[in-house]
Design a protein around this motif. Structure first.
Motif, short mmCIF file in Angstrom:
data_model
loop_
_atom_site.label_atom_id
_atom_site.label_comp_id
_atom_site.label_asym_id
_atom_site.label_seq_id
_atom_site.Cartn_x
_atom_site.Cartn_y
_atom_site.Cartn_z
N ASP A 46 7.63 28.32 49.90
CA ASP A 46 5.89 28.56 50.21
C ASP A 46 5.85 29.87 50.42
OD1 ASP A 46 4.56 26.21 50.26
OD2 ASP A 46 4.73 26.23 52.43
N TRP A 47 6.84 30.69 50.68
CA TRP A 47 7.52 32.20 50.51
C TRP A 47 7.58 32.33 49.14
CZ3 TRP A 47 10.81 34.68 48.69
CH2 TRP A 47 11.06 36.59 48.77
N ARG A 97 2.03 29.17 59.96
CA ARG A 97 2.25 29.00 58.64
C ARG A 97 2.91 27.61 59.21
NH1 ARG A 97 7.53 32.73 58.49
NH2 ARG A 97 8.51 31.68 60.34
N MET A 100 8.97 24.55 57.06
CA MET A 100 9.39 24.78 55.49
C MET A 100 9.98 23.29 55.46
SD MET A 100 12.36 27.71 55.79
CE MET A 100 13.41 27.22 57.71
N ALA A 103 6.77 21.90 53.59
CA ALA A 103 6.42 23.13 52.42
C ALA A 103 7.36 22.14 51.20
CB ALA A 103 6.88 25.18 53.03
N TYR A 104 8.73 21.54 51.96
CA TYR A 104 9.62 20.65 50.68
C TYR A 104 8.63 20.06 50.85
CZ TYR A 104 12.96 17.73 48.92
OH TYR A 104 13.31 16.51 48.39
N TRP A 106 5.41 19.31 49.98
CA TRP A 106 4.08 19.65 49.10
C TRP A 106 4.70 20.63 47.77
CZ3 TRP A 106 -0.48 19.50 49.43
CH2 TRP A 106 -1.62 20.59 48.69
N SER A 107 6.14 20.62 47.74
CA SER A 107 6.43 21.12 47.03
C SER A 107 6.47 20.15 45.68
CB SER A 107 8.11 21.67 46.07
OG SER A 107 8.80 21.22 47.43
#
Length: 482
Positions: A46-47, A97, A100, A103-104, A106-107
């Protein structure tokens, strides 16, 4: 209690009270994450993705413009400070936000929707919505799109990328990606190559021709002065190189790298109605992150380093423009994190030390929002800790503590914000918040709502200093996979 002391206290609490254990391993690095994936693995995706959008979709990034609406913003590509941000804006974004671990997930997935929306003051929201889909066309061909809708203190954009993937085999694929938005001279064309293997992980290299059609539209086709007076012409094509790599989750130790680099490129800005108006911008930017983590019996813990930097040299080249100055913005972050789960309970904590600088030097600042030199700095410490009742399905509840402690150059801060006619840190630079959480998870996604409780007493209603109201903004997050 200082932020450092609180970080140590929470880590000890997580280690002694919650016998955290890692959940079942995530799916292989060669496949997409399932819709109901729940993991203690983390990612900086995400970052890096957010900085990539700021680097490519420049036209829709926020910021004041001086002299003419086509004079580009000069306080940094990555928009760490803009006039749309108040003193608690950084705390808001830290609170809203996606974690993390999410975010993993989603990626790793090929299709889904996620959205976060949060209050930034009494009358405005900040929101970001991502949608992506992948269509498989036979054994070797895939088509995908990624869309982002964003309105906050850094950008106001509707951004779409469409990609074609040619799959050579299970390990290798290559393709082309094209961006779309309202402003055609800001379109980008990217070629990419991806390789992955269960033994050593995955890697991808992108090479982007940024603003690919800019010179063709402005120089070859031509644009009427009624539509756009000042034209931007690049001396050399602006290129952006990007890499990402990660070791597989099958091993306890995992390393992840993201980096993007736009080498310095010079563009000439010329007025079509005034022969004496012309200036040149030479601009470069980069970002990079490195994360190392260990997954064991009690969850995942790790360290990370992140930085971004942008530079600009602006020089007037004709009599109507006398500007001669240079600006540079840099952010560096060092951090540690821990994520774990035990039965229906989950906990995570992240602590970061940051340094942000914004410097401007030169002889003439007539095309800058700031009318003089600047040497601004901020030292920050951030902490976010959560404890949740989080079953794989059903009602979820928890509590989150968020801290944003900041030491800054007060005189330069006053000067910086006075130029923007705002009061950026008018009360105090550090903010703290406690947020009760309530949500629901189902096999295809989750929804979560949080309501902030003010701990620093600096956001009470104006004129009522003793008001019992301690509401400190709220937010919601929605994630759906299909």
């Amino acid at each position: 209690m200082t932020v450092r002391a609180l970080a140590v206290w929470v880590l000890l609490l997580c280690g002694s009270v919650l016998p955290l254990r890692a959940q079942s391993p995530a799916v292989s690095d060669t496949t997409a994450a399932p819709a109901s994936a729940s993991t203690t693995h983390v990612s900086m995706a995400d970052w890096a993705s957010f900085r990539r959008h700021l680097l490519l979709d420049r036209f829709h990034n926020r910021g004041p413009r001086a002299a003419d609406t086509t004079v580009h913003y000069d306080r940094g590509v990555f928009r760490h400070l803009t006039p749309q941000m108040d003193r608690e804006y950084a705390l808001d974004l830290l609170s809203y936000r996606f974690p993390m671990a999410e975010a993993y997930t989603w990626s790793r997935t090929r299709r889904g929707l996620r959205s976060r929306v949060g209050s930034t003051d009494r009358t405005e929201w900040a929101f970001v919505t991502d949608v992506k889909e992948t269509i498989v066309l036979g054994d070797r061909h895939r088509f995908s799109f990624d869309a982002r809708l964003q309105e906050d203190g850094r950008a106001q954009r509707s951004f779409l990328e469409m990609s074609y993937h040619y799959v050579f085999n299970d390990r290798h694929q290559a393709g082309l990606r094209h961006t779309f938005s309202r402003y055609k001279p800001d379109f980008d064309v990217t070629g990419f190559y991806r390789v992955q293997a269960p033994q050593w992980g995955r890697a991808q290299v992108d090479l982007t021709l940024s603003n690919a059609y800019n010179n063709f539209i402005y120089s070859t086709l031509g644009v009427s002065p009624k539509d756009r007076d000042i034209l931007r012409i690049y001396e050399t094509p602006p290129l952006v190189a990007q890499i990402q790599a990660a070791t597989p989750t099958r091993y306890p130790v995992r390393v992840e790298v993201y980096a993007g680099w736009r080498p310095s490129v010079t563009a000439t800005f010329t007025s079509q109605t005034s022969s004496s108006f012309q200036y040149k911008d030479t601009e470069g930017a980069h970002y990079a992150s490195l994360m190392a983590s260990y997954t064991g019996t009690y969850g995942t813990a790790g360290l990370f380093y992140r930085r971004d930097q942008s530079t600009l040299k602006r020089n007037g080249t004709r009599s109507a423009v006398t500007s001669q100055y240079h600006s540079e913005q840099r952010l560096q972050q060092y951090g540690a994190f821990a994520v774990g789960a035990w039965r229906n309970w989950a906990g995570d904590i992240r602590y970061t030390i940051e340094r942000y600088t914004d410097r401007q030097t030169g002889d003439d600042f007539s095309l800058s929002p700031l009318d003089g030199p600047l040497d601004y700095w901020e030292d920050r410490q951030t902490l976010q800790a959560r404890l949740r009742y989080a079953p794989d399905r059903g009602v979820q509840a928890g509590l989150k503590y968020t801290a944003y402690a900041r030491t800054l150059d007060k005189e330069e801060s006053k000067y910086l914000t006075r130029q923007w006619t705002g009061e950026y840190f008018s009360v105090q630079p550090s903010n703290y918040r406690l947020t009760p959480l309530l949500g629901y998870r189902w096999p295809g996604g989750s929804v979560l709502v949080g309501v902030g409780y003010d701990l620093d007493k600096d956001d009470l209603p104006p004129g009522i200093p003793d008001s019992p109201s301690r509401f400190d903004n709220g937010y919601g997050r929605l994630t759906i996979y299909w």
